[in-house]
Motif scaffolding. Structure first.
Motif, PDB file in Angstrom:
ATOM      1  N   THR A 144      34.398  28.113  36.763  1.00  7.73           N
ATOM      2  CA  THR A 144      35.513  28.915  37.273  1.00  7.73           C
ATOM      3  C   THR A 144      35.277  29.212  38.749  1.00  7.73           C
ATOM      4  O   THR A 144      34.135  29.325  39.192  1.00  7.73           O
ATOM      5  CB  THR A 144      35.641  30.274  36.545  1.00  7.73           C
ATOM      6  OG1 THR A 144      34.413  30.990  36.692  1.00  7.73           O
ATOM      7  CG2 THR A 144      35.948  30.097  35.067  1.00  7.73           C
ATOM      8  N   ARG A 145      36.359  29.290  39.498  1.00  8.41           N
ATOM      9  CA  ARG A 145      36.243  29.680  40.904  1.00  8.41           C
ATOM     10  C   ARG A 145      37.481  30.464  41.300  1.00  8.41           C
ATOM     11  O   ARG A 145      38.599  29.988  41.146  1.00  8.41           O
ATOM     12  CB  ARG A 145      36.092  28.442  41.802  1.00  8.41           C
ATOM     13  CG  ARG A 145      35.523  28.768  43.155  1.00  8.41           C
ATOM     14  CD  ARG A 145      34.004  29.101  43.114  1.00  8.41           C
ATOM     15  NE  ARG A 145      33.187  27.917  43.316  1.00  8.41           N
ATOM     16  CZ  ARG A 145      32.337  27.426  42.400  1.00  8.41           C
ATOM     17  NH1 ARG A 145      32.201  28.020  41.253  1.00  8.41           N
ATOM     18  NH2 ARG A 145      31.614  26.362  42.655  1.00  8.41           N
ATOM     19  N   GLU A 146      37.247  31.658  41.795  1.00  5.77           N
ATOM     20  CA  GLU A 146      38.370  32.500  42.195  1.00  5.77           C
ATOM     21  C   GLU A 146      38.655  32.306  43.685  1.00  5.77           C
ATOM     22  O   GLU A 146      37.734  32.148  44.477  1.00  5.77           O
ATOM     23  CB  GLU A 146      38.019  33.963  41.913  1.00  5.77           C
ATOM     24  CG  GLU A 146      39.198  34.889  42.014  1.00  5.77           C
ATOM     25  CD  GLU A 146      38.780  36.348  41.834  1.00  5.77           C
ATOM     26  OE1 GLU A 146      39.543  37.105  41.223  1.00  5.77           O
ATOM     27  OE2 GLU A 146      37.695  36.724  42.331  1.00  5.77           O
ATOM     28  N   HIS A 147      39.915  32.324  44.039  1.00  4.08           N
ATOM     29  CA  HIS A 147      40.310  32.187  45.441  1.00  4.08           C
ATOM     30  C   HIS A 147      41.368  33.246  45.744  1.00  4.08           C
ATOM     31  O   HIS A 147      42.401  33.308  45.092  1.00  4.08           O
ATOM     32  CB  HIS A 147      40.881  30.782  45.661  1.00  4.08           C
ATOM     33  CG  HIS A 147      41.480  30.583  47.010  1.00  4.08           C
ATOM     34  ND1 HIS A 147      40.752  30.721  48.175  1.00  4.08           N
ATOM     35  CD2 HIS A 147      42.744  30.263  47.393  1.00  4.08           C
ATOM     36  CE1 HIS A 147      41.543  30.496  49.212  1.00  4.08           C
ATOM     37  NE2 HIS A 147      42.757  30.220  48.766  1.00  4.08           N
ATOM     38  N   LEU A 148      41.061  34.083  46.723  1.00  2.00           N
ATOM     39  CA  LEU A 148      41.962  35.194  47.032  1.00  2.00           C
ATOM     40  C   LEU A 148      42.960  34.804  48.123  1.00  2.00           C
ATOM     41  O   LEU A 148      42.599  34.124  49.086  1.00  2.00           O
ATOM     42  CB  LEU A 148      41.144  36.407  47.493  1.00  2.00           C
ATOM     43  CG  LEU A 148      40.060  36.852  46.517  1.00  2.00           C
ATOM     44  CD1 LEU A 148      39.278  38.040  47.081  1.00  2.00           C
ATOM     45  CD2 LEU A 148      40.666  37.213  45.165  1.00  2.00           C
ATOM     46  N   ARG A 149      44.198  35.228  47.948  1.00  2.00           N
ATOM     47  CA  ARG A 149      45.262  34.922  48.928  1.00  2.00           C
ATOM     48  C   ARG A 149      46.024  36.204  49.230  1.00  2.00           C
ATOM     49  O   ARG A 149      47.175  36.346  48.814  1.00  2.00           O
ATOM     50  CB  ARG A 149      46.219  33.873  48.355  1.00  2.00           C
ATOM     51  CG  ARG A 149      45.554  32.693  47.696  1.00  2.00           C
ATOM     52  CD  ARG A 149      46.547  31.927  46.834  1.00  2.00           C
ATOM     53  NE  ARG A 149      47.440  31.089  47.623  1.00  2.00           N
ATOM     54  CZ  ARG A 149      48.759  31.130  47.584  1.00  2.00           C
ATOM     55  NH1 ARG A 149      49.355  32.000  46.787  1.00  2.00           N
ATOM     56  NH2 ARG A 149      49.496  30.334  48.327  1.00  2.00           N
ATOM     57  N   PRO A 150      45.370  37.140  49.926  1.00  2.00           N
ATOM     58  CA  PRO A 150      46.015  38.437  50.135  1.00  2.00           C
ATOM     59  C   PRO A 150      47.395  38.294  50.790  1.00  2.00           C
ATOM     60  O   PRO A 150      47.584  37.386  51.591  1.00  2.00           O
ATOM     61  CB  PRO A 150      45.037  39.185  51.059  1.00  2.00           C
ATOM     62  CG  PRO A 150      43.995  38.217  51.445  1.00  2.00           C
ATOM     63  CD  PRO A 150      44.085  37.018  50.593  1.00  2.00           C
ATOM     64  N   THR A 151      48.290  39.145  50.398  1.00  2.00           N
ATOM     65  CA  THR A 151      49.682  39.237  50.892  1.00  2.00           C
ATOM     66  C   THR A 151      50.568  38.072  50.450  1.00  2.00           C
ATOM     67  O   THR A 151      51.729  38.022  50.782  1.00  2.00           O
ATOM     68  CB  THR A 151      49.783  39.368  52.438  1.00  2.00           C
ATOM     69  OG1 THR A 151      49.481  38.104  53.033  1.00  2.00           O
ATOM     70  CG2 THR A 151      48.865  40.459  52.980  1.00  2.00           C
ATOM     71  N   ARG A 152      50.000  37.122  49.716  1.00  2.00           N
ATOM     72  CA  ARG A 152      50.867  36.030  49.250  1.00  2.00           C
ATOM     73  C   ARG A 152      51.000  36.073  47.721  1.00  2.00           C
ATOM     74  O   ARG A 152      50.316  36.818  47.048  1.00  2.00           O
ATOM     75  CB  ARG A 152      50.293  34.683  49.703  1.00  2.00           C
ATOM     76  CG  ARG A 152      50.369  34.545  51.226  1.00  2.00           C
ATOM     77  CD  ARG A 152      50.027  33.149  51.679  1.00  2.00           C
ATOM     78  NE  ARG A 152      48.601  32.875  51.545  1.00  2.00           N
ATOM     79  CZ  ARG A 152      48.089  31.646  51.500  1.00  2.00           C
ATOM     80  NH1 ARG A 152      48.891  30.593  51.522  1.00  2.00           N
ATOM     81  NH2 ARG A 152      46.798  31.455  51.404  1.00  2.00           N
ATOM     82  N   THR A 153      51.876  35.249  47.191  1.00  2.00           N
ATOM     83  CA  THR A 153      52.076  35.197  45.740  1.00  2.00           C
ATOM     84  C   THR A 153      51.808  33.786  45.241  1.00  2.00           C
ATOM     85  O   THR A 153      52.398  32.847  45.806  1.00  2.00           O
ATOM     86  CB  THR A 153      53.527  35.586  45.383  1.00  2.00           C
ATOM     87  OG1 THR A 153      53.783  36.895  45.907  1.00  2.00           O
ATOM     88  CG2 THR A 153      53.725  35.587  43.870  1.00  2.00           C
ATOM     89  N   PRO A 154      51.002  33.602  44.233  1.00  2.00           N
ATOM     90  CA  PRO A 154      50.139  34.608  43.620  1.00  2.00           C
ATOM     91  C   PRO A 154      49.000  35.023  44.562  1.00  2.00           C
ATOM     92  O   PRO A 154      48.591  34.219  45.386  1.00  2.00           O
ATOM     93  CB  PRO A 154      49.588  33.872  42.397  1.00  2.00           C
ATOM     94  CG  PRO A 154      49.649  32.428  42.771  1.00  2.00           C
ATOM     95  CD  PRO A 154      50.835  32.269  43.659  1.00  2.00           C
ATOM     96  N   GLU A 155      48.533  36.241  44.361  1.00  2.00           N
ATOM     97  CA  GLU A 155      47.509  36.706  45.302  1.00  2.00           C
ATOM     98  C   GLU A 155      46.100  36.246  44.911  1.00  2.00           C
ATOM     99  O   GLU A 155      45.160  36.403  45.672  1.00  2.00           O
ATOM    100  CB  GLU A 155      47.571  38.229  45.459  1.00  2.00           C
ATOM    101  CG  GLU A 155      47.377  39.014  44.184  1.00  2.00           C
ATOM    102  CD  GLU A 155      47.696  40.491  44.389  1.00  2.00           C
ATOM    103  OE1 GLU A 155      47.286  41.298  43.530  1.00  2.00           O
ATOM    104  OE2 GLU A 155      48.334  40.827  45.409  1.00  2.00           O
TER     105      GLU A 155
END
Ligand code: BES
Ligand code: MN
Ligand code: ZN
Length: 497
Positions: A74-85
């Motif tokens: 598993t690998r999480e990737h954050l995309r603040p202010t966007r959808t999906p975040e």
């Protein structure tokens, strides 16, 4: 403290063509080429329409994140202010059901702090959905009796598909399989101070209530005595909580075949007067895992409406040390009249199973007879910690069960009913000796076979002492009871009609 009821809360899993909210999007990835070539993962083509920029970003991520696509990565990737975040890339391996099951379990752990997830799924992949849903529901299992520890936040998983109807049935199959495996885990994890034969019986009663064509009969000590269940009475005689024989009968109209399942239900095994050393005793609350598994499988068969009659027998007793306990050297008269000389009160499982098998053969006359039991420590010595020992004189039946067990993601290995030990079954004082010399998992199976009468060739015994318990979380298994047997049995029952 008295714990009367335990039910771990289950994840809600929903099929949808479009989620109401998209906070965390899970995208499956698989090996992009041969693993030994060091190839990085590629996205599994999914069916639902996802924004191109999201897909492009995810595709670019895989190599940068050094993902190989191995099942469970598993690998999480954050995309603040966007959808999906949040994007979560999930390795599913080569696309087989077990890979998706491992992935589902890994996802439940990796995302346990997320209240909800949406998983993009491929079309025409029922095995993927089955594996994923089972993995999610089994990997997120926790046995909770008290408020200790932190509860996971994960509550809802949306499965994104283009055709909800196409997957409805397989999701139900996976959910039923997992829920009954979880029930078996709950029963097996429960401390024995709560889980006496009466409590276990009450759980079955509650679980079976309200299902048409599902009938329950429970025998207590008086009925057992009146009908001659001498093995169950001997083993249960030392306990302040009397023994029971649960008979749960799924009897759908028009069923052509009748299967009897028998499960060892020792709610605690001290060894009796032949008492166990302390290390060998500390986990003996699990000695009813066979009973829990056959009950789970039968409830599952009923919930799915499988067109096969299934009668489950769970002889329940607590093997205790007391003034009323049976003694080494006692002679026991089993149901139907066969007698056994018992020189080791720790060989108690076979005594209760013998009664149940003899009763099934004499009174129920099934087409097929299968018993599951945490019968000997030798199971783990021979086959390691994840594999049950399967015995049968019927090659075809053995192969069918082994195949169903493997397909369900469980493991069993065929063992011989070795003729060289049969002579050890003899006793000077009784028809049989209950703990004959020799390889103990094998001799236990040989002892049980003596109670199968003319159904000898329609019988399978599985010693599942080893795989009934996991020392720690491992893919879809969680620390403690595994519910081993529910998945394989249910899979096998579904092939009969
Ligand atoms: N419940 C035990 C078997 C067991 C051992 C299950 C370890 C799970 C983990 C069973 O009743 C037992 O005591 N078996 C004896 C048989 C012997 C007395 C012939 C054993 O395996 O030592
Ligand atoms: Mn024992
Ligand atoms: Zn036992």
């Amino acid at each position: 403290m008295i714990f009367s009821e335990v039910r771990s809360s289950v994840l809600a899993i929903r099929l949808t063509t479009g989620p109401e909210r998209l906070d965390t999007l899970v995208l499956p990835v698989r090996p992009g080429g041969p693993a030994d070539a060091g190839a990085s993962a590629e996205l599994v083509p999914t069916a639902s329409a996802l924004p191109d920029d999201v897909l492009a970003e995810a595709a670019a991520l895989a190599p940068v994140a050094r993902l190989t696509g191995r099942a469970g990565q598993t690998r999480e990737h954050l995309r603040p202010t966007r959808t999906p975040e949040r994007l979560l890339l999930l390795g599913v391996g080569d696309g087989d059901e077990q890979g998706w099951r491992v992935a589902g379990a890994a996802l439940a752990r990796a995302a346990k702090a997320e209240p909800r997830l949406a998983v993009a799924l491929p079309d025409d992949a029922p095995a993927a959905v089955r594996g994923l849903v089972e993995g999610l529901l089994l990997g997120s299992y926790r046995f909770r009796l008290t408020e200790a520890g932190e509860a996971p936040a994960l509550r809802e998983v949306d499965l994104l598909v283009t055709d909800v109807e196409a997957y409805r049935e397989v999701v139900e199959l996976a959910r039923t399989t997992a829920e009954n495996t979880r029930l078996a885990r709950d029963l097996t994890n429960m401390p024995s101070s709560v889980k006496n034969p009466q409590w276990f019986t009450a759980q079955v009663e509650a679980a079976a209530a309200g299902t048409p064509d599902l009938h329950l009969r429970v025998r207590g000590p008086e009925e057992l005595a009146a009908e001659g269940f001498g093995g169950i009475l001997a083993v249960g005689g030392g306990s302040a909580s009397g023994p029971r024989l649960v008979e749960l009968d799924w009897r759908p109209a028009g069923a052509k075949r009748h299967v009897v399942l028998v499960g060892k239900g020792i709610t605690f095994d001290t060894g009796g007067i032949s008492i166990k050393p302390r290390d060998a005793m500390k986990l003996m609350r699990k000695d009813m895992a066979g009973a829990a598994a056959v009950i789970g499988a039968t409830l599952g068969a009923a919930a799915l409406g499988l067109p096969v009659r299934v009668t489950t027998l769970a002889p329940l007793a607590e093997n205790m040390v007391s003034g009323s306990a049976f003694r080494p050297g006692d002679i026991i008269r089993h149901y139907g009249g066969l007698t056994s000389e018992s020189t080791n009160s720790d060989a108690e499982g076979r005594l209760v199973l013998a009664d149940a098998l003899a009763y099934a053969v004499a009174e129920l006359r099934p087409d097929l007879l299968v018993d599951l039991a945490t019968l000997t420590g030798a199971n783990a010595v021979a086959l390691g910690k994840r594999t049950g020992a399967l015995y049968s004189d019927n090659d075809e039946l053995a192969d069918e069960l082994l195949a169903a067990i493997a397909a369900a993601g469980e493991s069993a290995w065929r063992m011989p009913l070795a003729a060289d030990y049969v002579e050890h079954l003899g006793s000077d004082l009784a028809d049989l000796h209950s703990s004959p010399a020799g390889a103990s998992s094998v001799t236990a199976a040989l002892f049980l076979r003596e109670f199968t009468g003319d159904l000898r060739e329609r019988w399978v015994h599985v010693d599942m002492s080893a795989p009934s318990w996991a020392e720690g979380d491992d893919a879809e298994l969680t620390k403690g009871a595994t519910g081993w047997g529910v998945r394989g049995l249910l899979r096998w029952l579904a092939t009969l009609d």
